[in-house]
Enzyme design. Sequence first.
Site, short mmCIF file in Angstrom:
data_model
loop_
_atom_site.label_atom_id
_atom_site.label_comp_id
_atom_site.label_asym_id
_atom_site.label_seq_id
_atom_site.Cartn_x
_atom_site.Cartn_y
_atom_site.Cartn_z
N ARG A 1 32.68 28.95 50.74
CA ARG A 1 31.67 28.89 51.80
C ARG A 1 30.28 28.41 51.39
O ARG A 1 29.48 28.06 52.25
CB ARG A 1 31.54 30.26 52.47
CG ARG A 1 32.74 30.60 53.33
CD ARG A 1 32.77 32.06 53.66
NE ARG A 1 32.90 32.82 52.42
CZ ARG A 1 32.94 34.14 52.37
NH1 ARG A 1 32.83 34.83 53.46
NH2 ARG A 1 33.07 34.76 51.20
N ASP B 1 44.82 32.07 48.75
CA ASP B 1 44.31 33.43 48.49
C ASP B 1 45.38 34.24 47.77
O ASP B 1 46.57 33.98 47.95
CB ASP B 1 43.91 34.12 49.78
CG ASP B 1 43.00 35.31 49.48
OD1 ASP B 1 41.79 35.11 49.31
OD2 ASP B 1 43.53 36.44 49.37
N TYR C 1 45.20 46.29 47.72
CA TYR C 1 44.95 45.78 49.08
C TYR C 1 46.01 46.27 50.06
O TYR C 1 45.70 46.65 51.18
CB TYR C 1 44.86 44.25 49.07
CG TYR C 1 43.54 43.75 48.54
CD1 TYR C 1 42.41 43.69 49.36
CD2 TYR C 1 43.39 43.37 47.21
CE1 TYR C 1 41.18 43.26 48.87
CE2 TYR C 1 42.17 42.94 46.71
CZ TYR C 1 41.07 42.89 47.55
OH TYR C 1 39.86 42.48 47.07
N ARG D 1 36.16 24.56 57.72
CA ARG D 1 36.50 25.95 58.07
C ARG D 1 36.10 26.28 59.51
O ARG D 1 36.73 27.11 60.16
CB ARG D 1 35.79 26.85 57.04
CG ARG D 1 35.91 28.30 57.21
CD ARG D 1 37.30 28.85 56.97
NE ARG D 1 37.13 30.28 57.02
CZ ARG D 1 37.00 30.96 58.14
NH1 ARG D 1 37.07 30.36 59.30
NH2 ARG D 1 36.81 32.27 58.12
N ARG E 1 36.30 30.77 42.67
CA ARG E 1 35.96 30.60 44.09
C ARG E 1 35.14 29.34 44.35
O ARG E 1 34.33 29.30 45.27
CB ARG E 1 35.18 31.81 44.62
CG ARG E 1 35.97 33.08 44.72
CD ARG E 1 36.74 33.11 46.04
NE ARG E 1 37.46 34.36 46.16
CZ ARG E 1 37.05 35.40 46.89
NH1 ARG E 1 35.94 35.32 47.58
NH2 ARG E 1 37.77 36.48 46.95
O1 CP3 Z 1 38.77 29.99 43.35
C1 CP3 Z 1 39.00 29.24 44.32
O2 CP3 Z 1 38.16 28.45 44.78
C2 CP3 Z 1 40.40 29.24 44.92
C3 CP3 Z 1 40.58 30.03 46.08
C4 CP3 Z 1 40.53 31.56 46.04
C5 CP3 Z 1 40.14 32.32 47.18
N1 CP3 Z 1 40.35 33.63 46.90
C6 CP3 Z 1 39.62 31.75 48.43
C7 CP3 Z 1 38.97 32.62 49.42
C8 CP3 Z 1 40.93 32.47 45.06
C9 CP3 Z 1 41.39 32.20 43.62
C10 CP3 Z 1 40.82 33.76 45.62
C11 CP3 Z 1 41.20 34.99 44.88
C12 CP3 Z 1 41.00 36.30 45.52
N2 CP3 Z 1 41.07 36.63 46.85
C13 CP3 Z 1 40.80 37.49 44.77
C14 CP3 Z 1 40.74 37.60 43.26
C15 CP3 Z 1 39.50 37.12 42.68
C16 CP3 Z 1 38.25 37.86 43.09
O3 CP3 Z 1 37.38 37.21 43.66
O4 CP3 Z 1 38.18 39.05 42.81
C17 CP3 Z 1 40.67 38.53 45.71
C18 CP3 Z 1 40.41 39.99 45.38
C19 CP3 Z 1 40.87 37.98 47.01
C20 CP3 Z 1 40.90 38.71 48.30
C21 CP3 Z 1 39.90 38.19 49.26
N3 CP3 Z 1 39.99 36.97 49.91
C22 CP3 Z 1 38.73 38.83 49.71
C23 CP3 Z 1 38.25 40.18 49.22
C24 CP3 Z 1 38.13 37.99 50.66
C25 CP3 Z 1 36.94 38.29 51.54
C26 CP3 Z 1 35.67 38.37 50.82
C27 CP3 Z 1 35.08 37.03 50.62
O5 CP3 Z 1 34.66 36.71 49.49
O6 CP3 Z 1 34.99 36.30 51.59
C28 CP3 Z 1 38.91 36.80 50.72
C29 CP3 Z 1 38.66 35.61 51.54
C30 CP3 Z 1 38.53 34.31 50.82
N4 CP3 Z 1 39.35 33.88 49.82
C31 CP3 Z 1 37.56 33.29 51.10
C32 CP3 Z 1 37.83 32.24 50.23
C33 CP3 Z 1 37.13 30.91 50.16
C34 CP3 Z 1 36.50 33.32 52.19
C35 CP3 Z 1 37.18 33.09 53.50
C36 CP3 Z 1 36.39 32.34 54.54
O7 CP3 Z 1 36.31 31.10 54.48
O8 CP3 Z 1 35.91 33.02 55.44
#
Ligand code: CP3
Length: 358
Positions: A33, A78, A155, A42, A29
């Site tokens: 943010r 994502d 999910y 964003r 990640r």
């Molecule tokens: O690693 C990276 O920088 C690449 C991008 C990436 C994102 N999500 C961006 C993201 C990757 C590899 C993911 C994987 C992801 N997404 C997983 C597996 C890894 C983990 O963390 O367990 C899962 C379960 C998700 C599903 C997901 N996406 C959730 C649960 C959420 C909301 C919670 C949160 O952390 O915000 C997201 C949103 C998300 N995915 C954001 C980002 C940068 C935040 C969105 C925003 O800008 O508001």
Amino acid sequence: MTKTILENDLIIKAAKSEKTARPPVWMMRQAGRYLPQYQAIRSQMSFLELCKNPDKAAEVSIQPFEILGVDAIIMFSDILIPLEPMGADLSFDTGKPEFRTPIRTAAQIEKLLVPSDIESSCGFVYETLRTIKQRIGSAVPVLGFAGAPWTLASYLIEGGGSKNFDNIKALMYREPEAMHLLLEKLSETIIEYLCVKLKHGADMLQLFDTWASVLSADDYRQFALPYQQKIISGIKARYPDALITLYVNGVSSVIDYMVESGADVLSIDWRSNLREIREYLGSYKSSSTSRSIAVQGNFDPCYLFGDKNFIERRTLQMLGEAGTQGGYIANLGHGILPNIDPEHAKVFINTVKNFRYH
Ligand code: CP3
């Protein structure tokens, strides 16, 4: 596609369990943010709009490389993105992922599609990859990723994140055949989705089965492992040199089975001791390559709330536990949190970059 020679190939070497001068480092990640530069982009668009805008998605992917100096770029997207062309109605309107119509019946599963042309239905994903490559050339490897079937199914069925995973478990135990059909459709989709990422220049892949550790060992072997294996062997059948990392959050209960996945690298969370994991893995070879299994991890993302001395000490401790044999990629044990100070992330990165095996 023709492979260019990478200027910094530390992560590729480490994934092949080759010895490097120091461990490579990146953060799960890392595009997100906690970076004001990410927030600035964003604030102009929704999360899904950003994922679907290759110019801006490439820009936020590259930010952690430019700002923090990580050894790999993970493309911004994502894990839930490829579920849209399967027919799921994904939204991030509340800030969290949400499926307005959760998939809870065999009839709904029957209706889900295995996209026939993911290269065009997820065209923006591949354009993001190509744009990153055009902008950074061969400076560092670009990582592609996808969710693994069990985590994606959780999910889809729960309609979003979950605490008890009760809906997915209810379906699994009441209608195992429907569950296997869903996992099968997800596997086929993800194999194609990831192979097309390799075609468009991804240098390495990571498969996220984040929540598979909520399964009992028996259920993991029945509902998670076979689909991880299917994806990894399906990709390697078409791209024999592909390097694949498998991440599970909470590996201690399932590490025995993770070694059977065929992954080149196992990504470990902070609850496990890296030294013990390495000792345990020492007796195994990856079933797909017969090389040693490399390890990635496992800094608790919350350590980054500590002061800079604390972060440096804990990073050095982690590097000590990882041993000197190489085949190790420094990373967090889960994604970085939104309220981390980027300066603290830099201490983690720089401590690894200044470390030498000898
Ligand atoms: O690693 C990276 O920088 C690449 C991008 C990436 C994102 N999500 C961006 C993201 C990757 C590899 C993911 C994987 C992801 N997404 C997983 C597996 C890894 C983990 O963390 O367990 C899962 C379960 C998700 C599903 C997901 N996406 C959730 C649960 C959420 C909301 C919670 C949160 O952390 O915000 C997201 C949103 C998300 N995915 C954001 C980002 C940068 C935040 C969105 C925003 O800008 O508001």
